[in-house]
Design an enzyme around this catalytic site. Structure first.
Site, PDB file in Angstrom:
ATOM      1  N   GLU A  28      -5.673  -3.561  -1.301  1.00  0.00           N
ATOM      2  CA  GLU A  28      -6.116  -4.681  -0.451  1.00  0.00           C
ATOM      3  C   GLU A  28      -7.212  -5.514  -1.107  1.00  0.00           C
ATOM      4  O   GLU A  28      -7.515  -6.614  -0.643  1.00  0.00           O
ATOM      5  CB  GLU A  28      -6.655  -4.147   0.889  1.00  0.00           C
ATOM      6  N   LYS A  39     -14.562  18.663   9.307  1.00  0.00           N
ATOM      7  CA  LYS A  39     -15.575  18.783  10.359  1.00  0.00           C
ATOM      8  C   LYS A  39     -15.768  20.250  10.724  1.00  0.00           C
ATOM      9  O   LYS A  39     -14.917  20.859  11.348  1.00  0.00           O
ATOM     10  CB  LYS A  39     -15.176  17.978  11.592  1.00  0.00           C
ATOM     11  N   THR A  58       0.868  -1.182   0.000  1.00  0.00           N
ATOM     12  CA  THR A  58       0.000   0.000   0.000  1.00  0.00           C
ATOM     13  C   THR A  58       0.898   1.224   0.000  1.00  0.00           C
ATOM     14  O   THR A  58       2.034   1.156   0.466  1.00  0.00           O
ATOM     15  CB  THR A  58      -0.889   0.021   1.250  1.00  0.00           C
ATOM     16  N   TRP A 116     -20.075  17.110   9.321  1.00  0.00           N
ATOM     17  CA  TRP A 116     -19.111  16.648   8.333  1.00  0.00           C
ATOM     18  C   TRP A 116     -19.382  17.262   6.964  1.00  0.00           C
ATOM     19  O   TRP A 116     -20.524  17.351   6.542  1.00  0.00           O
ATOM     20  CB  TRP A 116     -19.154  15.121   8.186  1.00  0.00           C
TER      21      TRP A 116
HETATM   22  P1  ADP Z   1      -3.564   4.744  -2.194  1.00  0.00           P
HETATM   23  O1  ADP Z   1      -4.604   5.666  -2.755  1.00  0.00           O
HETATM   24  O2  ADP Z   1      -3.292   5.017  -0.766  1.00  0.00           O
HETATM   25  O3  ADP Z   1      -2.397   4.617  -3.096  1.00  0.00           O
HETATM   26  P2  ADP Z   1      -5.010   2.482  -3.163  1.00  0.00           P
HETATM   27  O4  ADP Z   1      -4.467   2.626  -4.491  1.00  0.00           O
HETATM   28  O5  ADP Z   1      -5.186   1.131  -2.587  1.00  0.00           O
HETATM   29  O6  ADP Z   1      -4.162   3.271  -2.133  1.00  0.00           O
HETATM   30  O7  ADP Z   1      -6.342   3.316  -3.177  1.00  0.00           O
HETATM   31  C1  ADP Z   1      -7.540   2.906  -2.593  1.00  0.00           C
HETATM   32  C2  ADP Z   1      -8.384   4.105  -2.296  1.00  0.00           C
HETATM   33  O8  ADP Z   1      -8.657   4.865  -3.478  1.00  0.00           O
HETATM   34  C3  ADP Z   1      -9.740   3.759  -1.757  1.00  0.00           C
HETATM   35  O9  ADP Z   1      -9.689   3.429  -0.389  1.00  0.00           O
HETATM   36  C4  ADP Z   1     -10.505   5.043  -2.027  1.00  0.00           C
HETATM   37  O10 ADP Z   1     -10.255   6.016  -1.032  1.00  0.00           O
HETATM   38  C5  ADP Z   1      -9.912   5.526  -3.321  1.00  0.00           C
HETATM   39  N1  ADP Z   1     -10.808   5.184  -4.429  1.00  0.00           N
HETATM   40  C6  ADP Z   1     -10.721   4.133  -5.257  1.00  0.00           C
HETATM   41  N2  ADP Z   1     -11.713   4.150  -6.165  1.00  0.00           N
HETATM   42  C7  ADP Z   1     -12.473   5.237  -5.903  1.00  0.00           C
HETATM   43  C8  ADP Z   1     -13.664   5.811  -6.480  1.00  0.00           C
HETATM   44  N3  ADP Z   1     -14.270   5.270  -7.538  1.00  0.00           N
HETATM   45  N4  ADP Z   1     -14.156   6.934  -5.903  1.00  0.00           N
HETATM   46  C9  ADP Z   1     -13.549   7.508  -4.855  1.00  0.00           C
HETATM   47  N5  ADP Z   1     -12.434   7.027  -4.275  1.00  0.00           N
HETATM   48  C10 ADP Z   1     -11.903   5.899  -4.781  1.00  0.00           C
END
Ligand code: ADP
Length: 542
Positions: free
Chosen positions: A328, A438, A182, A443
């Protein structure tokens, strides 16, 4: 009664054999650093995957050991995607945009035995190597086509031996085939380890008509980096189907991608919203036109997809399909599909649906849970943390099998996203827990404000972050990037927002900058913005 079905472990090697049997002449096209195109086919990939697997075994890489890749998207990375698992080893894709410290940390955490590196990325390796206690063996691929630096071990020599008699190890389907870390926006990166079983099931479900609807007839442009979240597992799924795969190498500018889409008759592509914003700007710039396949589908996710982006591409006859997922979750969690009872809904309602993050895909379950652990109804109103479980969802991390902050006692992944699900099942991501604002105890969703602001014709990009306020605790600050040669004032943006949001949700604070900082995967880097604007004094009266 026991079933009378054969017991066969699911394996990526079966996908490889299938593609070789049916589609050996389907093409794989890659852009090199000098922008020339390199063409090969699945027959070549098959042969070289097995050569790589045999070479890795010969190099002493044992079953279950990790092999790193530090590469752009191209045919040799595809060989590694299948060849490392075919050796019984674990494909560990290294994110080339991480800091040398983070790269050194994850190489040691995964205990990589060998790393395959593009020659053009050797400067990154030179900064990582001194940080490692025991640097692994390095094999260098001459991606640039130039002679390799003296003393480096060449990938072509490494895999040169004939492997027509190579036999795959017999593996349990739950053995690891790959791992990704991650991005570690909070704390150290954590390793997610995928199995043959999880990746095969993901590939099959990914192709379903209501998911990507992909087939052997597709020409797929894989823009999502292969060093991040398995390039959304597309290289596995596309090879399984016999779809043509096209890789952009290091060239990610809007014009470069459009050239590939036109030249290779792309029918399906995937990438984060920021990539598609660049593509749209190139289309709108009017500098030239591209003849694209009508109805080309784009899978877009990884961050919120503004409705204005979906509408704008529709005008070019190109269709955005939004998905949600995480490292994940391999990453497929949910994707847009219009349910049969909604097909005739008014256009406005359909856009509203497409601007959501879609429906959970088969074999994935989603739920919304409030801050006290209560499961909330799918009513489109109840807002809480999105939790997820399924066959390709992590239940723990490498070297860290339990983490109560990420996994619930009853076996669900806590995504850190704040969301609602409506009665039809459509997911709406309101924010990441840490990005919510907030204000006066209420929110505010940064994502909804951003999407609305990016709907203004003069705005290229926008991110909304919380800034401190003496009375309201936090207030939203909109950080906006204008399109080249266009003007827009805070007052105009407020007028755009006022009819759509409660008055207290609308920012009083706007600032204009040249470009938004990005994460290693191209998303807006809000931690950096919060840092940059930490002394901002809100204009909201106290
Ligand atoms: P990081 O962004 O930390 O590199 P990931 O690539 O695993 O990690 O990203 C997952 C995150 O991306 C999700 O938990 C969510 O916050 C965001 N995300 C993924 N798809 C969408 C979507 N369609 N709309 C909004 N947020 C999204």
């Amino acid at each position: 009664m026991r079933s009378t079905m054969m017991q066969m472990p699911l394996s990526l090697n079966q996908l490889l054999e299938h593609a070789h049997a049916l589609y050996p002449t389907r093409e794989v096209v890659s852009r090199r650093p000098d922008k020339s195109l390199y063409r090969c086919n699945y027959g070549d990939v098959y042969r070289r995957v097995r050569q790589l697997a045999q070479a890795l075994q010969g190099a002493g890489v044992a079953r279950g050991e990790a092999v790193g890749t530090l590469m752009w998207n191209h045919w040799v990375h595809l060989e590694a995607y299948f060849g490392i698992p075919a050796a019984g080893a674990v494909l560990h894709t290294l994110n080339l945009r991480l800091s040398p410290e983070d790269l050194a940390y994850i190489i040691e955490d995964a205990d990589d035995k060998l790393i395959i590196i593009d020659d053009v990325l050797l400067p990154i390796w030179d900064r990582v190597r001194p940080l490692l206690k025991k640097p692994p063996r390095i094999v260098v691929f001459a991606f640039s086509g130039a002679p390799l630096p003296a003393g480096s071990e060449s990938y072509e020599d490494f895999i040169a031996a004939d492997a027509s008699a190579y036999r795959y190890p017999e593996q349990d389907e739950n053995e690891a085939m790959g791992m990704c870390y991650t991005s570690g926006t909070t704390g150290r990166p954590k390793g997610v380890v995928y199995s043959h079983r999880s990746m095969v099931l993901h590939s099959i479900v990914g192709a379903l008509p209501d998911v990507l609807g992909s087939s052997s007839r597709d020409n797929v442009l894989v823009i999502t980096p292969m060093f991040h979240a398995n390039a959304w597992a597309m290289p596995f799924g596309a090879l399984m189907l016999g779809a043509k795969q096209v890789f952009p190498g290091p060239h990610m500018a809007g014009e470069d991608l459009l050239d590939l889409m036109e030249g290779e008759a792309i029918t399906l592509s995937l990438g984060v919203p920021t990539i598609w914003m660049m593509v749209l700007q190139a289309l709108q710039s009017g500098k030239r036109t591209w003849k694209l396949v009508p109805g080309m589908r784009m899978t877009v996710g990884g961050a919120a997809v503004p409705r204005s982006l979906i509408e704008a591409f529709d005008q070019y006859g190109l269709t955005i399909k939004q998905g949600w997922g995480m490292t994940e979750t391999s990453p497929l969690g949910s994707i847009t599909s219009i349910k049969p009872n909604l097909i005739d809904a008014p256009a406005d309602r359909l856009y509203d649906i497409r601007a959501r993050a879609g429906l959970q895909v088969p074999l994935i379950q989603l739920r919304i849970v409030d801050f006290d652990g209560q499961v909330l109804p799918w009513d489109g109103e109840s807002t809480g943390e999105l939790q997820c479980r399924g066959h390709w969802v992590a239940g723990g991390y490498h070297n860290q099998p339990t983490d109560p902050e990420k996994f619930t006692e009853d076996g669900w992944l806590r995504t850190g996203d704040v969301a609602t699900i409506d009665p039809e099942g459509y997911l709406r991501i309101a924010d990441r827990t840490k990005d919510l604002i907030k204000s006066g105890g209420e929110w505010i969703s940064s994502v909804e404000l951003e999407n609305a602001i990016m709907g203004h014709p003069s705005v290229a990009e926008a991110a909304v972050i919380a800034v401190k306020h003496p009375k309201w605790d936090e207030r939203p600050l909109a950080v906006v990037v204008k399109k080249p040669g266009r003007e827009v004032t805070p007052q105009e943006l407020r007028e755009l927002l006022l009819p759509r949001f409660a008055k207290w949700q609308v920012p009083d604070d706007f600032t204009f900058i040249d470009a938004l900082p990005r994460t290693s995967t191209g998303k807006f880097l809000k931690t950096k913005l919060r840092q940059d604007f930490k002394n901002w004094i809100s204009k909201t009266p106290a």
